[in-house]
Design an enzyme around this catalytic site. Sequence first.
Site, PDB file in Angstrom:
ATOM      1  N   HIS A 718       0.964  -1.138   0.019  1.00 59.10           N
ATOM      2  CA  HIS A 718       0.044  -0.078   0.152  1.00 59.10           C
ATOM      3  C   HIS A 718       0.995   1.301  -0.068  1.00 59.10           C
ATOM      4  O   HIS A 718       1.989   1.038   0.388  1.00 59.10           O
ATOM      5  CB  HIS A 718      -0.825  -0.161   1.282  1.00 59.10           C
ATOM      6  CG  HIS A 718      -0.122   0.128   2.623  1.00 59.10           C
ATOM      7  ND1 HIS A 718       0.339  -1.008   3.191  1.00 59.10           N
ATOM      8  CD2 HIS A 718       0.345   1.443   3.330  1.00 59.10           C
ATOM      9  CE1 HIS A 718       1.181  -0.480   4.294  1.00 59.10           C
ATOM     10  NE2 HIS A 718       1.005   0.740   4.375  1.00 59.10           N
ATOM     11  N   THR A 720       1.474   4.572   1.938  1.00 59.41           N
ATOM     12  CA  THR A 720       1.316   5.251   3.172  1.00 59.41           C
ATOM     13  C   THR A 720       1.078   6.736   2.790  1.00 59.41           C
ATOM     14  O   THR A 720       2.071   7.425   2.337  1.00 59.41           O
ATOM     15  CB  THR A 720       2.425   5.024   4.153  1.00 59.41           C
ATOM     16  OG1 THR A 720       2.370   3.760   4.490  1.00 59.41           O
ATOM     17  CG2 THR A 720       1.967   5.894   5.515  1.00 59.41           C
ATOM     18  N   HIS A 797       5.807   6.106  -1.728  1.00 61.36           N
ATOM     19  CA  HIS A 797       6.400   4.924  -2.237  1.00 61.36           C
ATOM     20  C   HIS A 797       5.540   3.655  -1.653  1.00 61.36           C
ATOM     21  O   HIS A 797       4.792   4.069  -0.808  1.00 61.36           O
ATOM     22  CB  HIS A 797       7.671   4.401  -1.700  1.00 61.36           C
ATOM     23  CG  HIS A 797       7.771   4.601  -0.248  1.00 61.36           C
ATOM     24  ND1 HIS A 797       7.976   5.868   0.464  1.00 61.36           N
ATOM     25  CD2 HIS A 797       7.904   3.485   0.736  1.00 61.36           C
ATOM     26  CE1 HIS A 797       8.082   5.426   1.903  1.00 61.36           C
ATOM     27  NE2 HIS A 797       8.150   4.037   1.885  1.00 61.36           N
ATOM     28  N   THR A 799       5.792  -0.161  -0.209  1.00 64.01           N
ATOM     29  CA  THR A 799       6.922  -1.027   0.252  1.00 64.01           C
ATOM     30  C   THR A 799       6.437  -2.541  -0.337  1.00 64.01           C
ATOM     31  O   THR A 799       5.401  -2.912  -0.261  1.00 64.01           O
ATOM     32  CB  THR A 799       6.954  -1.136   1.878  1.00 64.01           C
ATOM     33  OG1 THR A 799       7.109   0.298   2.275  1.00 64.01           O
ATOM     34  CG2 THR A 799       7.722  -2.394   2.247  1.00 64.01           C
TER      35      THR A 799
END
Length: 835
Positions: A718, A720, A797, A799
């Site tokens: 996802h 953030t 970004h 992860t």
Amino acid sequence: MKVLALRHSVAQIYADTQVYTHDDSKDDYENAFLISNLTTHNILYLNYSVKTLQILNKSGIAAIEIQKIDELFTLIRCNFTYDYIDDVVYLHDYSYYANNEIRTDQYWVTKTNIEDYLLPGWKLTYVGYNGSDTRGHYNFSFRCQNAATDDDVIIEYIYSNELDFQNFILKKIKERMTTSLPIARLSNRVFRDKLFKTLSVNHDKVVNVGPRNESMFTFLDHPSIKQFSNGPYLVKDTIKLKQERWLGKRLSQFDIGQYKNMLNVLTTLYQYYDMYHEKPIIYMIGSAPSYWIYDVKQYSDLKFETWDPLDTPYSNLHHKELFYINDVQKLKDNSILYIDIRTDRGNMDWKEWRKVVEGQTADNLHIAYKYLSTGKAKICCVKMTAMDVELPISAKLLHHPTTEIRSEFYLMMDIWDSKNIKRFIPKGVLYSYINNTITENVFIQQPFKLKTLKNEYVIALYALSNDLNNREDVVKLINNQKRALITVRINNTFKDEPKVGFKNIYDWTFLPTDFEMNGSIITSYDGCLGIFGLSISLASKPTGNNHLFILSGTDKYFKLDQFANHMSISRRSHQIRFSESATSYSGYIFRDLSNNNFNLIGTNVENSVSGHVYNALIYYRYNYSFDLKRWIYLHSTGKASIEGGKYYEHAPIELIYACRSAREFAKLQDDLTVLRYSNEIENYINKVYSITYADDPNYFIGIKFKNIPYKYNVKVPHLTFGVLNISEQMLPDAIAILKKFKNELFGMDITTSYTYMLSDEVYVANISGVLSTYFKIYNAFYKEQITFGQSRMFIPHVTLSFSNEKTVRIDTTKLYIDSIYLRKIKGDTVFDMTE
């Protein structure tokens, strides 16, 4: 720059000229902003909007509607000041040199023998007040006159040590033809006239600090304006002088006796204004023909009554006869008297002539004392000669320039002076005064004390930066004076010098951050012009002698996008980026890299730093008309009055990022001034914004995608989309903001194109297309006092893995949002929404 608005394009091509066609898809303010950042000097604006022209003019950028090709040809080849309220163009065009001509707007000069000393075949032309007599040369749709003259050269010659006028003016013309036009000085006269007329109408009490001879006509019609200068030279000050003899020195090749007489009368007049705040009757004995009266009457309706056997053609009432002591009773109260009686020497030898002169001087003094002995509101200026004499200790000595320095000087007295204690002054002391002193100013009022005035509007143009003034007192005055227009010298050194040399003195330097006041506009000369109904075709250059214009108590303060606005803020950046930089993206790339954002894909459209603030800091020397502190403050308080349509409000963190980038830029350039300015602006941002950081967050906003084009081994990859530090009671407010932004969040054009190691054992995919919405949501949370975002820059970004992996590059791929949620860190989801 100048903007010339045309309905149709022209076939001819002009140097340093660019065409801009109005973009109907953008509002008038955005068109104005785009025009203002074009890099050429001349802008031909096609299919123009009148509103866009108004916006540019209010910003101090000259923008004029062109109806005829002659108008275009005239304005494109020279610089000018534009009165956009009254639609008057004041050209600063010296092309008349090509007619073997110099010009003056002082009539008295035309009655001298100056033409005997011009360049061979040249002539002198009188053009009237600010070139008013040239209006007939321009049959235009707007009023146009050429305000360019050579009076500055003539006056500089008079006060110089040079005697050969032909060589002097030749040198000055060559300088004028090879150096940048000092347009601020040329337009200053137009500005001063407009400024003081406006302020006199709007304010009951106006105080002016530090006027010089350039303003001697400006204030003729403003007797109520209180002047402060460097003070007079008093009779009692001669006690410091050693005795000298007659020197005899020629100051000017052509006769400037009329100029001297004019200065004497104006000095007396301004002393009368200072004491009585109204216009007097002006009596003059001798000094015919006084052609300079014509000059004075171009500016004011002052009344002259004169006595002289010779004609005085411009006097209101001339008595073609001698004046005798008994005629003093004819002189009324509320007046000034100028006594300039002197018999021609003829064939007298010098000893006999000396007796005559001393006798006439005694007679002149007798007339002066009798005039001042009765009545009220009187000041007298009387011609004197160096002789043993008793004079009132408080009387003022005047020695304005005249054709030759001989034995002559002038004494100015009011009623009180004439009755004051007298002191014996030896002839040699008066020669010492005459030989070594030139009165350089018609304003001899008392110096200004650096203290705030409660009920007055204070004007101090180019008067307070001198290091004779205490710097802290200057800052204190500017901070506390409620209504004022004050200039100080801007610090455009590179080593953050506290003071710099100017001519034979030193000036303190200042940055906008040196002052702490709200309700004031800090701008440039150009920005100040726009506020007072003027605009200019050539912006001020960073010469090292530039000034901040600080307006306090102005009703324009909240009109953020109309005055002292962001017009031209990127112009210097564009000039460099599109000419000498490594890439036209250099500014975007540097701003991201200096904030440790290494994802440069789309950096020119999705930059994480405020370009406005960054450019305002690093290029402040080139454009400080934009009042950065005011812009920050009004946004922080939500009190900005925005007239324009589309207007992007930055999140406070974007401003902080800009300061950090500017600081990095300054270090690379070894620019200590920008380094300090950037630090102080960042401190100011932190002061006016209550920024809190979620560096110890307890909630985060997550964005889950329907597609992830990479391999991953985390449970749910996802984005953030920011972290929060909030209590449970604040959850409803946070959720409400997310709901409000639902459409914009799901409408984001999110893409990814590569993976990288964010840190050791943190393998992530880059995300583009979310920063604009992120900063809008940041602003929304900030306004609700919800702590959102960390102190380090937000790097979007996803992860993918908590292990070391190799970078993967793919074609740019669009990501589709599945859901957006608010979740407690190491806890449960408290809100979830889908499209």
